[in-house]
Design a protein around this motif. Structure first.
Motif, PDB file in Angstrom:
ATOM      1  N   THR A  27     -59.873  31.498  16.243  1.00  0.00           N
ATOM      2  CA  THR A  27     -61.023  30.668  16.605  1.00  0.00           C
ATOM      3  C   THR A  27     -61.472  31.064  18.006  1.00  0.00           C
ATOM      4  O   THR A  27     -60.750  31.761  18.739  1.00  0.00           O
ATOM      5  N   LYS A  29     -61.628  29.088  20.456  1.00  0.00           N
ATOM      6  CA  LYS A  29     -60.689  28.416  21.357  1.00  0.00           C
ATOM      7  C   LYS A  29     -59.377  29.196  21.469  1.00  0.00           C
ATOM      8  O   LYS A  29     -58.809  29.315  22.557  1.00  0.00           O
ATOM      9  N   GLU A  30     -58.903  29.741  20.350  1.00  0.00           N
ATOM     10  CA  GLU A  30     -57.661  30.515  20.383  1.00  0.00           C
ATOM     11  C   GLU A  30     -57.823  31.784  21.219  1.00  0.00           C
ATOM     12  O   GLU A  30     -56.932  32.143  21.984  1.00  0.00           O
ATOM     13  N   THR A  37     -63.437  29.210  28.553  1.00  0.00           N
ATOM     14  CA  THR A  37     -63.753  28.232  27.513  1.00  0.00           C
ATOM     15  C   THR A  37     -64.253  28.927  26.250  1.00  0.00           C
ATOM     16  O   THR A  37     -64.706  30.076  26.282  1.00  0.00           O
ATOM     17  N   ALA A  38     -64.175  28.201  25.151  1.00  0.00           N
ATOM     18  CA  ALA A  38     -64.701  28.702  23.879  1.00  0.00           C
ATOM     19  C   ALA A  38     -66.199  28.970  23.995  1.00  0.00           C
ATOM     20  O   ALA A  38     -66.715  29.936  23.424  1.00  0.00           O
TER      21      ALA A  38
END
Length: 93
Positions: A27, A29-30, A37-38
């Motif tokens: 993702t 986020k990952e 940040t994402a």
């Protein structure tokens, strides 16, 4: 022999990052981890934001690719594809 070359796409930095991230089922986020940040990753993937060399190092480690691969320009990619097509065509001549 080199028929795979025909299917290579010329990708921008953001497109490469997104493609690699999706291939690894990560993702945003990952991939971002605790470094950024994402949303920042999303901007990079859409080529809306530039990255520092330090961030490229971080992303290359997370995606398990070389920085050289990430920094390869569209012109360099195009030349590599062209050179490989020439080699392939010489095989048939």
């Amino acid at each position: 022999m080199l028929k795979w070359v025909r299917y290579m796409n010329i990708l921008s930095l953001g497109e490469k990052i997104k493609k690699l991230r999706k291939e690894k089922n990560m993702t945003l986020k990952e991939l971002a981890g605790d470094r950024i940040t994402a949303a920042q990753i999303s901007h990079i993937e859409r080529d809306k934001s530039h990255t520092s060399y330090e961030l490229l190092e971080y992303l290359s480690e997370r995606l398990d690719v070389s920085i050289d691969y990430l920094l390869e320009t569209k012109e360099m990619q195009s030349k590599k594809i062209t050179d490989n097509l020439i080699l392939e065509s010489e095989i048939y001549i």
